[in-house]
Design a protein around this motif. Structure first.
Motif, PDB file in Angstrom:
ATOM      1  N   ALA A 248      34.757   2.477  21.561  1.00 36.30           N
ATOM      2  CA  ALA A 248      33.950   3.003  22.657  1.00 36.30           C
ATOM      3  C   ALA A 248      34.340   4.446  22.951  1.00 36.30           C
ATOM      4  O   ALA A 248      35.487   4.847  22.745  1.00 36.30           O
ATOM      5  CB  ALA A 248      34.158   2.146  23.898  1.00 36.30           C
ATOM      6  N   GLU A 282      30.663   2.242  27.489  1.00 34.93           N
ATOM      7  CA  GLU A 282      31.635   1.173  27.228  1.00 34.93           C
ATOM      8  C   GLU A 282      31.073  -0.180  27.649  1.00 34.93           C
ATOM      9  O   GLU A 282      30.191  -0.269  28.501  1.00 34.93           O
ATOM     10  CB  GLU A 282      32.975   1.416  27.930  1.00 34.93           C
ATOM     11  CG  GLU A 282      32.929   1.259  29.435  1.00 34.93           C
ATOM     12  CD  GLU A 282      34.323   1.185  30.085  1.00 34.93           C
ATOM     13  OE1 GLU A 282      35.318   0.967  29.371  1.00 34.93           O
ATOM     14  OE2 GLU A 282      34.394   1.322  31.320  1.00 34.93           O
ATOM     15  N   ILE A 283      31.587  -1.223  26.993  1.00 34.18           N
ATOM     16  CA  ILE A 283      31.211  -2.590  27.348  1.00 34.18           C
ATOM     17  C   ILE A 283      32.419  -3.262  27.982  1.00 34.18           C
ATOM     18  O   ILE A 283      33.476  -3.356  27.373  1.00 34.18           O
ATOM     19  CB  ILE A 283      30.786  -3.403  26.103  1.00 34.18           C
ATOM     20  CG1 ILE A 283      29.599  -2.731  25.406  1.00 34.18           C
ATOM     21  CG2 ILE A 283      30.445  -4.839  26.495  1.00 34.18           C
ATOM     22  CD1 ILE A 283      29.189  -3.397  24.096  1.00 34.18           C
ATOM     23  N   ARG A 446      25.024   0.502  24.555  1.00 35.03           N
ATOM     24  CA  ARG A 446      26.274   1.215  24.850  1.00 35.03           C
ATOM     25  C   ARG A 446      26.290   2.575  24.158  1.00 35.03           C
ATOM     26  O   ARG A 446      26.590   3.598  24.774  1.00 35.03           O
ATOM     27  CB  ARG A 446      27.459   0.381  24.352  1.00 35.03           C
ATOM     28  CG  ARG A 446      28.795   1.086  24.513  1.00 35.03           C
ATOM     29  CD  ARG A 446      29.880   0.493  23.646  1.00 35.03           C
ATOM     30  NE  ARG A 446      29.817   0.987  22.270  1.00 35.03           N
ATOM     31  CZ  ARG A 446      30.764   0.810  21.361  1.00 35.03           C
ATOM     32  NH1 ARG A 446      31.848   0.120  21.686  1.00 35.03           N
ATOM     33  NH2 ARG A 446      30.640   1.288  20.138  1.00 35.03           N
ATOM     34  N   ASP A 447      25.953   2.583  22.878  1.00 38.11           N
ATOM     35  CA  ASP A 447      26.051   3.827  22.123  1.00 38.11           C
ATOM     36  C   ASP A 447      24.998   4.846  22.569  1.00 38.11           C
ATOM     37  O   ASP A 447      25.149   6.037  22.346  1.00 38.11           O
ATOM     38  CB  ASP A 447      25.933   3.535  20.619  1.00 38.11           C
ATOM     39  CG  ASP A 447      27.147   2.772  20.117  1.00 38.11           C
ATOM     40  OD1 ASP A 447      28.174   2.778  20.836  1.00 38.11           O
ATOM     41  OD2 ASP A 447      27.084   2.155  19.043  1.00 38.11           O
ATOM     42  N   ALA A 451      26.198   1.983  30.579  1.00 36.86           N
ATOM     43  CA  ALA A 451      27.371   1.188  30.906  1.00 36.86           C
ATOM     44  C   ALA A 451      26.934  -0.267  30.777  1.00 36.86           C
ATOM     45  O   ALA A 451      25.831  -0.615  31.172  1.00 36.86           O
ATOM     46  CB  ALA A 451      27.814   1.481  32.334  1.00 36.86           C
ATOM     47  N   VAL A 452      27.795  -1.103  30.188  1.00 38.95           N
ATOM     48  CA  VAL A 452      27.397  -2.495  29.974  1.00 38.95           C
ATOM     49  C   VAL A 452      28.441  -3.432  30.576  1.00 38.95           C
ATOM     50  O   VAL A 452      29.640  -3.264  30.339  1.00 38.95           O
ATOM     51  CB  VAL A 452      27.228  -2.802  28.464  1.00 38.95           C
ATOM     52  CG1 VAL A 452      26.794  -4.249  28.265  1.00 38.95           C
ATOM     53  CG2 VAL A 452      26.224  -1.849  27.815  1.00 38.95           C
TER      54      VAL A 452
END
Ligand SMILES: Nc1ncnc2c1ncn2[C@@H]1O[C@H](COP(=O)(O)OP(=O)(O)OP(=O)(O)O)[C@@H](O)[C@H]1O
Ligand SMILES: [Mg+2]
Length: 504
Positions: A248, A282-283, A446-447, A451-452
């Motif tokens: 990430a 980020e996850i 995410r990419d 925000a996840v």
């Protein structure tokens, strides 16, 4: 009882849901059905239980041809079923649900509650399935509701017990318990037909496994078959059981949760002073045993319930006290845990469900009037992109297989620009091919810079997706962990045990 299906075919319009199915289930055997979403498993079981009539083919019980006219006839013949979607009456007690339709009555024609309670207790003890006969079904956890469903099926003399995805809603521990119970039932001579998407548990419980693809049997194999091979049989191609993802690159907070406390209707604290942040790119995965405040936390993040204390901001804008609509407008996408309650409207078409929370957006309406063309175009694009298996975009969502309903929710929520994606059990009920797809899409969000936040009861899923793991226990965040934290350590944290090296 030996059950045999010969050449069973079922069509819905032009769709062949079951295509000349041959299947033999021996007495006392645990026979698993595997197959991707929409393969036709539930349809086949509904035929066997008398809810649907086949267009062609035959059912044989102990070698004798048998026609199943109704569930009542199925029950009389010794066939019981626990459905994919529970069929209990929520306002009734456990005992009342168990006797529904076949009420024991007292001499004066009143419902015999005492007899019903005794029956529940007796059955629950005999099969090792503890439940409180006087509890109202609506107050039970899903795991407990399922026990009631199973007891309800066992209340008759069953020789064949069908369970359609019984473990989709269970915690890993509840699953282990259920497998033990089912093994014991099979040992007493009752055959069990068990449907699941989880290859690990299928290989643990099955005596034999039959794989169905696009309505037809592709193979019957033994449980020693490697999982990768089973996955390939199911979807007809090789499947990545783990998503490929780069490290990430978090780039600043999007979601900030600060001191959030939520109380339930009874006034108990269910989310207790929770604070954390999720950054763009980020996850974050929330791990925890179901029922430790995760659901309440998510619904608070979506404005579906209001915290009694604390602050929730997305990109700096305070959301506490705002409506759910305003939460979505702030750029939050939401995949709810319970799609049939909160995710789709069963009687609405696939096309309508794909725009549910966007109806007043400029894309689909002009001066408040929905544009049928725009709605149709959107639907065909999403159906193709998410590989939603449906006869047409005009079919009611309720007619889709469970996994395909989930894809409708995902397709809708991921089709607008998101700051934050919140997903509860995003792959519950999905087949391995669809899980691969959904995981890839979540990583892609995410990419793209979203925000996840994921909540999942599946540790496999937490590990597969999370860049950072938070553990929730008793309504609190009890720790955070990196994605390479050993499982047993995470397991201890989930049980509320603080790892010794972290003790202060
Ligand atoms: N009443 C119905 N009307 C029209 N089509 C239907 C109906 N019931 C099922 N279908 C279709 O038949 C196919 C098989 O559905 P079924 O529910 O049996 O799949 P499944 O294998 O149980 O999938 P899942 O794993 O997602 O539960 C699907 O394409 C579904 O959309
Ligand atoms: Mg099904």
């Amino acid at each position: 009882m030996r059950l045999e299906l010969r050449g069973l075919t079922k069509r819905f319009g032009t769709l062949v849901a079951n295509d000349r199915i041959d299947l033999v289930v021996e007495p006392g055997e645990v026979h698993c059905l595997l197959g991707e979403n929409g393969a036709g498993k539930s349809t086949l079981m509904n035929i066997l239980y008398g809810l649907l009539q086949p267009d062609e083919g035959q059912i044989l019980l102990d070698g004798k041809p048998w026609t199943c006219a109704s569930p009542r006839a199925a029950i009389a013949a010794g066939i019981g079923m626990v459905h994919q979607h529970f069929m209990l009456v929520p306002v009734f007690t456990v005992a009342e649900n168990l006797i529904l339709g076949r009420e024991p009555r007292t001499r004066f024609g009143l419902l015999d509650h005492a007899a019903a309670r005794r029956r529940v207790l007796e059955l629950s003890q005999r099969h090792g399935l503890p439940v409180d006969p006087d509890a109202t079904v609506a107050d039970l956890s899903v795991g407990e509701q399922q026990r009631v469903e199973i007891l309800k099926a066992l209340a008759h003399e069953v020789e064949v017990l069908i369970l359609d995805e019984p473990t989709a809603v269970l915690t890993p521990q509840e699953t282990d318990e259920l497998i033990e119970v089912l093994r014991a039932i099979a040992a007493s001579g009752t055959s069990i037909i068990f449907i699941s998407h989880k290859l690990g548990e299928v290989t643990r419980i099955a005596d034999r496994i039959t794989v169905i693809r696009r309505g037809a049997v592709v193979a019957t194999v033994d449980p020693a078959t490697p999982e990768g091979e089973l996955a390939e049989l199911m979807v007809g191609r090789s499947v990545e059981l783990v998503v490929a993802k780069s490290p990430a690159r978090p780039s600043g907070p999007v979601l900030a949760v600060d001191g959030v406390t939520v109380v339930d209707a009874a006034g108990s604290v269910v989310v207790d002073d929770v604070s954390f942040q999720v950054e763009a790119g980020e996850i974050v995965g929330i791990a925890g045993v179901v029922g430790n405040g995760q659901s309440e936390l998510i619904t608070a993040l979506l404005g579906l319930r209001t915290p009694v204390r604390g602050s929730i901001t997305v990109r700096g804008a305070e959301l506490v006290g705002r409506s759910p609509r305003e939460h979505l407008d702030a750029g939050i996408g939401y995949v709810p845990e319970d799609r049939s309650h909160d995710g789709v409207i069963g009687s609405f078409s696939v096309a309508e469900n794909l725009i549910l929370d966007l109806v007043d957006g400029a894309e689909f309406s002009r001066h408040g009037v929905l544009s049928p063309n725009a709605v149709r175009r959107n639907a065909s694009r999403r159906i193709e992109e998410f590989d939603i298996r449906t006869g047409s975009a005009a079919d009611p969502v309720g007619a889709l297989s469970g996994g395909n309903q989930q894809k409708v929710v995902l397709a809708r929520e991921m089709s607008r620009p998101l700051e934050l994606l919140v997903a509860g059990q995003p792959t519950r009920g999905l087949d391995v091919g669809s899980i691969e797809f959904v995981h890839e899409r979540i990583v892609r969000e995410r990419d793209r810079g979203a925000a996840v936040l994921i909540v999942s009861a599946e540790l496999d899923e937490i590990y597969a997706l999370s860049d950072r793991i938070l553990v929730m226990y008793g309504g609190r965040i009890v720790g955070s962990a990196g994605p390479d934290t050993p499982r047993d350590r995470l397991g201890l944290m989930m049980a509320g045990v603080r790892p010794p090296q972290e003790a202060r």
